[in-house]
Design a protein around this motif. Structure first.
Motif, short mmCIF file in Angstrom:
data_model
loop_
_atom_site.label_atom_id
_atom_site.label_comp_id
_atom_site.label_asym_id
_atom_site.label_seq_id
_atom_site.Cartn_x
_atom_site.Cartn_y
_atom_site.Cartn_z
N ARG A 38 -1.57 0.33 7.62
CA ARG A 38 -2.05 -0.60 6.58
C ARG A 38 -3.15 -1.51 7.13
O ARG A 38 -4.18 -1.73 6.48
CB ARG A 38 -0.89 -1.46 6.07
N ARG A 39 -2.91 -2.06 8.32
CA ARG A 39 -3.88 -2.98 8.91
C ARG A 39 -5.22 -2.29 9.21
O ARG A 39 -6.29 -2.87 9.02
CB ARG A 39 -3.30 -3.61 10.18
N TRP B 159 -6.53 0.37 7.68
CA TRP B 159 -7.25 0.65 6.43
C TRP B 159 -7.90 -0.62 5.88
O TRP B 159 -9.05 -0.60 5.41
CB TRP B 159 -6.29 1.24 5.39
N LYS B 160 -7.18 -1.72 5.94
CA LYS B 160 -7.72 -2.99 5.43
C LYS B 160 -8.95 -3.41 6.22
O LYS B 160 -9.96 -3.84 5.66
CB LYS B 160 -6.64 -4.07 5.52
N MET C 92 0.85 -1.19 0.00
CA MET C 92 0.00 0.00 0.00
C MET C 92 0.88 1.24 0.00
O MET C 92 1.75 1.39 0.83
CB MET C 92 -0.88 0.02 1.25
N THR C 93 0.69 2.12 -0.90
CA THR C 93 1.50 3.33 -1.01
C THR C 93 0.82 4.47 -0.27
O THR C 93 -0.34 4.42 0.08
CB THR C 93 1.68 3.73 -2.49
N SER C 94 1.58 5.56 -0.09
CA SER C 94 1.02 6.71 0.59
C SER C 94 -0.12 7.31 -0.21
O SER C 94 -1.06 7.87 0.34
CB SER C 94 2.11 7.77 0.84
N SER D 181 -2.34 5.66 -1.89
CA SER D 181 -3.55 4.86 -1.77
C SER D 181 -4.25 5.04 -0.44
O SER D 181 -5.42 4.73 -0.31
CB SER D 181 -3.23 3.38 -1.97
N VAL D 182 -3.53 5.53 0.56
CA VAL D 182 -4.17 5.67 1.86
C VAL D 182 -4.41 7.12 2.25
O VAL D 182 -4.92 7.39 3.31
CB VAL D 182 -3.32 5.00 2.97
N ASP E 232 2.73 4.47 5.33
CA ASP E 232 3.14 3.12 4.94
C ASP E 232 3.52 2.25 6.14
O ASP E 232 3.99 1.13 5.97
CB ASP E 232 4.33 3.19 3.97
N PRO F 229 3.07 -0.38 9.04
CA PRO F 229 2.20 -1.57 9.09
C PRO F 229 0.92 -1.35 9.87
O PRO F 229 -0.14 -1.86 9.50
CB PRO F 229 3.09 -2.62 9.78
#
Length: 457
Positions: free
Chosen positions: A445-446, A448-449, A1-3, A5-6, A440, A442
């Protein structure tokens, strides 16, 4: 996941510069007025501390008044929950119109409130009640304004554009100091201490009506409208923000790795400094307020400078430098301020105050963009507001009370700095361990998912 995308997406068609200017102006002016309302109490606490409590120990009255100031910070997270949910479910615009009206009404009432001599025990009760309403309102205001600007900003300019909003907290304090000094000089010390201190509170009614007129013309955030159109809104923003392990973990690391240190640094450099000058060093009211005011004027452009730099060089390194410099700078800078005060050197005092505020701008300038990029859009208003107000409200808001209490308990004029040194240092360590990779990381990322899964199911 890139910056990319979030982070809050830029509009596909772009936003016209004229529209963007109106968005920033409307959001910033309203937020500045709310901060003015919130901080006018703190700026005047030394003046009216004995008016709403029984006569007796002046130090106790001041500490109780500052404690009442702190109650406004305690309820800020509650305001973040109430208005954060509203912002993520109903819309960004409607929510911070509501917070503006609540804040303006509470502040105006503070200016009309009878003293202890007139209504007895009802005076401190009303004082705390109105302070609680102020805290609830600011708990929903800041997050909404940040989210609104961020969701209308192109990603490459988000740090610069949201940093304008970051000047409003200092701008609100500066405006409060300016109005107070003007009233004090115009009315004279006796009239100001008797009744003139009410004028800055009453001025809020005029400022709120002006801001309300501007905000009524705003449109809803395009990101929120897209989520509403596609049915991707969170059904329960509070639950999604705190009841699931990934999003709750993100909330915690943002509090202990960013906003706690930010809040303590901010309130140390501005409010505790003001109390330190007046109550510890016994500097007269005007000299103390003018000195802090000059430092704020000089340092305020650095909010925008560091916001712009964060677009080019990354948010994390600038925020971390601000935390480290603040933690390392408290003792020498306050010693410098004390030395300058003893020798009557206002220039040196203002210089030390300015350096201290510049360190804060390094943290604060990029933070609005950074926080808006960390939280998923479905819970952005709720998550950002909660993290910000727990950190700045609870940890930061009680800085003057904790620091002054340490000074009183130990008899050491610099003992109060133990608290800000410890909090900003710990925040820097947590930041490095959890958020050094920014969007970015972890943990981001978690979260957002998990939120994407919850809202698409």
């Amino acid at each position: 996941m890139t910056s990319q995308s979030v982070s809050p997406p830029a509009l596909a068609s772009g936003v016209a510069k004229s529209s963007l200017r109106k968005i920033i102006t409307a959001s910033s002016v309203g937020t500045l007025i709310e901060w003015y309302d919130f901080y006018i109490y703190g700026s005047l606490a030394v003046v009216f501390s004995g008016m709403f409590f029984p006569e007796g120990n002046g130090t106790t009255a001041l500490l109780v008044t500052i404690a009442a100031f702190g109650t406004g910070f305690v309820v800020r997270p509650i305001g973040a929950v109430v208005f954060g949910r509203m912002g993520d479910r109903v819309g960004r615009k409607k929510t911070f119109l509501t917070t503006l009206l609540i804040m303006g009404g509470a502040t105006t009432m503070l200016g009309l409130m009878p003293t202890y001599d007139h209504i007895g025990i009802l005076a401190p009760i009303l004082l705390v009640t109105l302070r609680l309403l102020q805290g609830l309102a600011i708990g929903g205001e800041y997050g909404g304004a940040v989210v609104y600007i961020a969701e209308n900003s192109p990603s490459k300019k988000r740090g610069a554009l949201t940093s304008v909003l970051q000047t409003t907290a200092t701008g609100g304090l500066l405006l409060s100091i300016g109005v107070i000094v003007l009233c004090r000089v115009s009315l004279g010390e006796e009239a100001f201490d008797s009744w003139g201190w009410r004028i800055p509170f009453l001025l809020s009614a005029v400022l709120v009506l002006f801001s309300l007129k501007i905000r009524m013309k705003m449109h809803e955030s395009p990101v929120f409208e897209e989520m509403r159109r596609t049915g991707n809104l969170s059904r329960s923003p509070i639950k999604d923000a705190v009841a699931h392990k990934p999003s709750f973990a993100l909330l915690l690391v943002v509090v202990f790795g960013v906003t706690a240190g930010l809040g303590v640094a901010w309130y140390t450099s501005q409010f505790y400094t003001l109390y330190f000058l007046q109550t510890i060093l016994k500097i007269d009211f005007l000299t103390a307020n003018v000195s802090v005011g000059i430092a704020l004027v000089i340092a305020t452009p650095f909010f925008v400078l560091f916001g712009k730099l964060s677009d080019k060089h990354g948010r994390t390194r600038i925020i971390l430098c601000g935390l480290v410099f603040s933690a390392a700078g408290y003792l020498p800078l306050f010693a410098w301020i004390r030395h300058a005060a003893v020798h009557g050197d206002q220039f040196q005092m203002v210089l030390a105050l300015t350096i201290q505020v510049v360190f804060v701008t390094m943290i604060y300038g990029p933070t609005a963009a950074f926080l808006s990029e960390l939280f998923p859009p479905q819970i952005r208003y709720t998550g950002l507001s909660l993290a910000y107000h727990i950190g700045t409200g609870v940890f930061g808001g009680f800085t003057p009370l904790v620091a002054l209490s340490l000074n009183t308990a130990t008899g050491n004029v610099l003992a109060g700095l133990i608290y800000p040194v410890a909090i900003t240092a710990v925040t820097a360590v947590v930041f490095v361990l959890t958020l050094r990779r920014g969007v970015d990381s972890p943990i981001v990322r978690r979260a957002w998912k998990q939120i994407d899964s919850e809202c698409s199911s």
